[in-house]
Write a protein that holds these residues in place. Structure first.
Motif, mmCIF file in Angstrom:
data_model
loop_
_atom_site.group_PDB
_atom_site.id
_atom_site.type_symbol
_atom_site.label_atom_id
_atom_site.label_comp_id
_atom_site.label_asym_id
_atom_site.label_seq_id
_atom_site.Cartn_x
_atom_site.Cartn_y
_atom_site.Cartn_z
ATOM 1 N N MET A 3 29.037 -9.606 -0.823
ATOM 2 C CA MET A 3 28.067 -8.543 -0.764
ATOM 3 C C MET A 3 26.758 -9.035 -1.380
ATOM 4 O O MET A 3 26.669 -9.169 -2.591
ATOM 5 N N PRO A 4 25.746 -9.325 -0.577
ATOM 6 C CA PRO A 4 24.466 -9.771 -1.122
ATOM 7 C C PRO A 4 23.769 -8.643 -1.877
ATOM 8 O O PRO A 4 23.745 -7.500 -1.423
ATOM 9 N N THR A 5 23.200 -8.992 -3.011
ATOM 10 C CA THR A 5 22.394 -8.055 -3.790
ATOM 11 C C THR A 5 21.057 -8.712 -4.066
ATOM 12 O O THR A 5 21.004 -9.825 -4.587
ATOM 13 N N VAL A 6 19.978 -8.024 -3.719
ATOM 14 C CA VAL A 6 18.627 -8.525 -3.912
ATOM 15 C C VAL A 6 17.922 -7.597 -4.889
ATOM 16 O O VAL A 6 17.984 -6.377 -4.741
ATOM 17 N N THR A 7 17.255 -8.170 -5.887
ATOM 18 C CA THR A 7 16.453 -7.381 -6.814
ATOM 19 C C THR A 7 14.987 -7.717 -6.585
ATOM 20 O O THR A 7 14.603 -8.886 -6.598
ATOM 21 N N VAL A 8 14.187 -6.690 -6.376
ATOM 22 C CA VAL A 8 12.756 -6.842 -6.165
ATOM 23 C C VAL A 8 12.043 -6.260 -7.384
ATOM 24 O O VAL A 8 12.228 -5.085 -7.710
ATOM 25 N N LEU A 9 11.258 -7.091 -8.046
ATOM 26 C CA LEU A 9 10.465 -6.637 -9.185
ATOM 27 C C LEU A 9 9.032 -6.520 -8.698
ATOM 28 O O LEU A 9 8.449 -7.504 -8.224
ATOM 29 N N GLN A 10 8.448 -5.328 -8.820
ATOM 30 C CA GLN A 10 7.109 -5.119 -8.288
ATOM 31 C C GLN A 10 6.427 -3.955 -8.977
ATOM 32 O O GLN A 10 7.054 -3.198 -9.701
ATOM 33 N N GLY A 11 5.154 -3.821 -8.693
ATOM 34 C CA GLY A 11 4.407 -2.648 -9.115
ATOM 35 C C GLY A 11 4.752 -1.486 -8.199
ATOM 36 O O GLY A 11 5.369 -1.664 -7.145
ATOM 37 N N PRO A 12 4.360 -0.281 -8.579
ATOM 38 C CA PRO A 12 4.678 0.901 -7.775
ATOM 39 C C PRO A 12 4.135 0.808 -6.347
ATOM 40 O O PRO A 12 3.024 0.339 -6.122
ATOM 41 N N ARG A 13 4.956 1.231 -5.408
ATOM 42 C CA ARG A 13 4.595 1.291 -3.991
ATOM 43 C C ARG A 13 5.049 2.643 -3.435
ATOM 44 O O ARG A 13 5.896 3.318 -4.017
ATOM 45 N N SER A 14 4.543 3.002 -2.278
ATOM 46 C CA SER A 14 4.941 4.266 -1.654
ATOM 47 C C SER A 14 6.383 4.174 -1.152
ATOM 48 O O SER A 14 6.918 3.079 -0.933
ATOM 49 N N VAL A 15 6.989 5.329 -0.962
ATOM 50 C CA VAL A 15 8.358 5.377 -0.461
ATOM 51 C C VAL A 15 8.433 4.738 0.920
ATOM 52 O O VAL A 15 9.387 4.014 1.227
ATOM 53 N N GLU A 16 7.430 4.955 1.763
ATOM 54 C CA GLU A 16 7.445 4.372 3.104
ATOM 55 C C GLU A 16 7.439 2.844 3.049
ATOM 56 O O GLU A 16 8.177 2.188 3.788
ATOM 57 N N LEU A 17 6.623 2.260 2.179
ATOM 58 C CA LEU A 17 6.613 0.799 2.046
ATOM 59 C C LEU A 17 7.952 0.282 1.535
ATOM 60 O O LEU A 17 8.431 -0.763 1.983
ATOM 61 N N LYS A 18 8.570 1.012 0.620
ATOM 62 C CA LYS A 18 9.878 0.591 0.109
ATOM 63 C C LYS A 18 10.939 0.689 1.195
ATOM 64 O O LYS A 18 11.821 -0.177 1.283
ATOM 65 N N ARG A 19 10.861 1.703 2.038
ATOM 66 C CA ARG A 19 11.802 1.801 3.172
ATOM 67 C C ARG A 19 11.677 0.575 4.070
ATOM 68 O O ARG A 19 12.679 0.000 4.506
ATOM 69 N N GLN A 20 10.444 0.210 4.395
ATOM 70 C CA GLN A 20 10.215 -0.948 5.256
ATOM 71 C C GLN A 20 10.724 -2.229 4.606
ATOM 72 O O GLN A 20 11.334 -3.073 5.268
ATOM 73 N N LEU A 21 10.469 -2.380 3.315
ATOM 74 C CA LEU A 21 10.903 -3.572 2.596
ATOM 75 C C LEU A 21 12.422 -3.689 2.612
ATOM 76 O O LEU A 21 12.969 -4.760 2.926
ATOM 77 N N VAL A 22 13.117 -2.599 2.307
ATOM 78 C CA VAL A 22 14.579 -2.614 2.291
ATOM 79 C C VAL A 22 15.125 -2.945 3.684
ATOM 80 O O VAL A 22 16.047 -3.755 3.817
ATOM 81 N N ALA A 23 14.534 -2.364 4.715
ATOM 82 C CA ALA A 23 14.998 -2.624 6.080
ATOM 83 C C ALA A 23 14.804 -4.090 6.456
ATOM 84 O O ALA A 23 15.709 -4.723 7.025
ATOM 85 N N ARG A 24 13.661 -4.652 6.120
ATOM 86 C CA ARG A 24 13.388 -6.043 6.507
ATOM 87 C C ARG A 24 14.215 -7.050 5.711
ATOM 88 O O ARG A 24 14.658 -8.061 6.253
ATOM 89 N N ILE A 25 14.417 -6.763 4.434
ATOM 90 C CA ILE A 25 15.282 -7.644 3.631
ATOM 91 C C ILE A 25 16.701 -7.607 4.196
ATOM 92 O O ILE A 25 17.346 -8.641 4.369
ATOM 93 N N THR A 26 17.173 -6.406 4.496
ATOM 94 C CA THR A 26 18.519 -6.264 5.062
ATOM 95 C C THR A 26 18.630 -7.014 6.382
ATOM 96 O O THR A 26 19.585 -7.769 6.601
#
Length: 60
Positions: free
Chosen positions: A1-24
């Motif tokens: 089970m891959p687990t990725v941790t992203v450390l970042q400054g605050p972003r909008s929920v929409e950008l986080k949705r896109q990031l999670v989808a693309r990483i997946t």
């Protein structure tokens, strides 16, 4: 089970949705793992709580 941790400054929920989808998608395409096994953890830190190059990010 891959687990990725992203450390970042605050972003909008929409950008986080896109990031999670693309990483997946990257793990599915590259390693052939099922999408449901990929976990993405996003840890956000306010700009006044981290720095780079000796300068607080909030001061840039």
């Amino acid at each position: 089970m891959p687990t990725v941790t992203v450390l970042q400054g605050p972003r909008s929920v929409e950008l986080k949705r896109q990031l999670v989808a693309r990483i997946t998608d990257s793990f599915v395409d590259t390693l052939g793992v099922p999408a449901e096994t990929v976990q993405v953890w996003i840890q956000e830190t306010a700009p006044d709580s981290w720095g780079q190059g000796g300068t607080l990010t909030a001061d840039r």
